[in-house]
Design a protein around this motif. Structure first.
Motif, PDB file in Angstrom:
ATOM      1  N   PHE A  32       0.945  -1.358  -0.450  1.00  0.00           N
ATOM      2  CA  PHE A  32       0.054  -0.170   0.098  1.00  0.00           C
ATOM      3  C   PHE A  32       0.797   1.017  -0.030  1.00  0.00           C
ATOM      4  O   PHE A  32       0.709   2.411  -1.024  1.00  0.00           O
ATOM      5  N   PHE A  33       2.070   1.665   1.338  1.00  0.00           N
ATOM      6  CA  PHE A  33       3.040   2.684   0.894  1.00  0.00           C
ATOM      7  C   PHE A  33       3.411   2.977  -0.522  1.00  0.00           C
ATOM      8  O   PHE A  33       3.475   3.638  -0.708  1.00  0.00           O
ATOM      9  N   ILE A  34       3.540   2.160  -1.027  1.00  0.00           N
ATOM     10  CA  ILE A  34       4.528   1.993  -1.862  1.00  0.00           C
ATOM     11  C   ILE A  34       3.571   2.815  -3.220  1.00  0.00           C
ATOM     12  O   ILE A  34       3.888   3.465  -4.092  1.00  0.00           O
ATOM     13  N   ASN A  35       2.429   2.127  -3.582  1.00  0.00           N
ATOM     14  CA  ASN A  35       1.766   2.231  -4.463  1.00  0.00           C
ATOM     15  C   ASN A  35       0.858   3.805  -4.123  1.00  0.00           C
ATOM     16  O   ASN A  35       0.633   4.984  -5.408  1.00  0.00           O
ATOM     17  N   LYS A  36       0.785   3.881  -2.618  1.00  0.00           N
ATOM     18  CA  LYS A  36       0.018   5.218  -2.408  1.00  0.00           C
ATOM     19  C   LYS A  36       1.354   6.233  -2.824  1.00  0.00           C
ATOM     20  O   LYS A  36       0.482   7.296  -3.091  1.00  0.00           O
ATOM     21  N   ALA A  37       2.512   5.915  -2.462  1.00  0.00           N
ATOM     22  CA  ALA A  37       3.934   7.582  -2.253  1.00  0.00           C
ATOM     23  C   ALA A  37       3.925   7.600  -4.563  1.00  0.00           C
ATOM     24  O   ALA A  37       3.849   8.646  -4.707  1.00  0.00           O
ATOM     25  N   ILE A  38       3.271   5.965  -5.009  1.00  0.00           N
ATOM     26  CA  ILE A  38       3.742   6.483  -6.619  1.00  0.00           C
ATOM     27  C   ILE A  38       2.878   7.750  -7.279  1.00  0.00           C
ATOM     28  O   ILE A  38       2.776   8.042  -8.218  1.00  0.00           O
ATOM     29  N   GLY A  39       1.808   7.174  -7.081  1.00  0.00           N
ATOM     30  CA  GLY A  39       0.271   7.623  -7.376  1.00  0.00           C
ATOM     31  C   GLY A  39       0.590   9.650  -6.942  1.00  0.00           C
ATOM     32  O   GLY A  39      -0.064   9.901  -7.517  1.00  0.00           O
ATOM     33  N   TRP A  40       0.849   9.587  -5.242  1.00  0.00           N
ATOM     34  CA  TRP A  40       0.792  11.091  -4.832  1.00  0.00           C
ATOM     35  C   TRP A  40       2.516  11.552  -5.367  1.00  0.00           C
ATOM     36  O   TRP A  40       1.622  12.887  -5.955  1.00  0.00           O
ATOM     37  N   MET A  41       3.276  10.725  -5.740  1.00  0.00           N
ATOM     38  CA  MET A  41       4.377  11.643  -6.723  1.00  0.00           C
ATOM     39  C   MET A  41       3.436  12.249  -8.138  1.00  0.00           C
ATOM     40  O   MET A  41       4.112  13.391  -8.442  1.00  0.00           O
ATOM     41  N   LEU A  42       3.541  11.226  -8.296  1.00  0.00           N
ATOM     42  CA  LEU A  42       2.584  11.707 -10.229  1.00  0.00           C
ATOM     43  C   LEU A  42       0.994  12.765  -9.859  1.00  0.00           C
ATOM     44  O   LEU A  42       1.520  13.623 -10.874  1.00  0.00           O
ATOM     45  N   ARG A  43       0.578  13.026  -9.080  1.00  0.00           N
ATOM     46  CA  ARG A  43      -0.473  13.571  -9.348  1.00  0.00           C
ATOM     47  C   ARG A  43       0.464  14.823  -9.134  1.00  0.00           C
ATOM     48  O   ARG A  43      -0.188  16.266  -9.201  1.00  0.00           O
TER      49      ARG A  43
END
Length: 217
Positions: A175-186
Motif C-alpha cells: 500500500f505505502f509504495i502504490n500510494k507514494a507512486i500515485g502521490w508523486m505523479l499527482r
C-alpha cells in the motif's frame, strides 16, 4: 537547552489527546498528546539556539529519536529542517538510519520530501550512489523515500529518474509504495500534466496509484 525541551514536553502531556493521536497512527507509537502548534511553540527557543550553532549535532537528533513518545521524533525532524542546508554528503547514511528506524509515514514522508530532497539538490551525485539503490530496496520506507524525494521539485523534477524509480516499483502489492507512486505523479501533474498523462497511458499502475495520480488530470 535539550533537557529543558524534554522537560517542557512532558510537562504539557495531555492523555485525552494522546490516545486518539496514537490511534490515528495505528498505535504504533505512544504519544504525549501535544498538537503541532503546541509543539512548535515549545520548541521555539530550542530551534532558535540550533540555528545559531550553524551545524547539526547528530547526538541531539538521536537523543530525541530514541525517546519513546512520537513528539520527540517530530522534534528531531524539526531540528533537522531548521538546519537542512548544513547537511553534508555523508549525512545520507545517518538520514537512512532515521528512515529505517521507528518507521511510519509521518516521519518518513517529511524526511523524504524535505531532508533527502534538499540533500539531493545540493549533492545530486547521491541519486546514483543511494537513491536508485533505495528504489529497489526490500525496505518499503527506503523505496517510498526514493519515490517521494522529488515531491517538491516541481519544474526541477528529473523525469528520467522519476520514471526509472517508479518503474522499479510497479507491480508492488505494498500500500505505502502504490500510494507514494500515485502521490508523486499527482503532485508532478500540477507542473507537467502532459508528461504524467503519457506515463499513465504507457505504464500499468495499480488501481490505487492510478486513482491518486489522475486526480488533477
Amino acid at each position: 537547552m535539550l533537557d529543558e525541551l524534554v522537560s517542557s514536553f512532558y510537562a504539557h502531556k495531555d492523555t485525552s489527546k494522546a490516545i486518539p493521536m496514537a490511534s490515528y497512527m495505528k498505535n504504533s507509537f505512544p504519544f504525549l498528546g501535544i498538537s503541532k502548534p503546541g509543539r512548535v511553540q515549545l520548541e521555539k527557543e530550542f530551534i532558535q539556539a540550533a540555528k545559531k550553532q550553524q551545524q547539526i549535532n547528530w547526538e541531539t537528533v538521536f537523543f530525541l529519536w530514541d525517546l519513546p513518545e512520537r513528539e520527540f521524533q517530530y522534534a528531531a525532524i524539526d531540528y533537522l529542517l531548521a538546519l537542512q542546508k548544513k547537511l553534508a554528503f555523508n549525512d545520507i547514511h545517518t538520514v537512512e538510519t532515521l528512515i529505517t528506524s521507528k518507521s511510519w509515514w509521518d516521519t518518513v514522508d517529511t524526511l523524504a520530501s524535505n531532508i533527502v530532497g534538499q540533500l539531493c539538490i545540493s549533492k545530486p551525485e547521491l541519486v546514483n550512489s543511494h537513491i536508485l539503490t533505495w528504489a529497489e530496496s526490500n525496505n518499503i520506507w527506503l523505496a517510498r523515500t526514493a519515490i517521494l524525494y522529488q515531491l517538491k521539485y516541481k519544474s526541477a523534477t528529473n523525469t528520467e529518474i522519476l520514471q526509472r524509480i517508479i518503474s522499479k516499483n510497479l507491480g508492488s502489492k505494498e500500500f505505502f509504495i502504490n500510494k507514494a507512486i500515485g502521490w508523486m505523479l499527482r503532485e508532478y501533474s500540477k507542473t507537467n500534466q502532459a508528461w504524467v498523462k503519457n506515463f499513465l497511458d504507457t505504464h500499468s499502475l495499480s488501481s490505487l496509484s492510478l486513482r491518486e495520480a489522475s486526480k488533477y488530470l
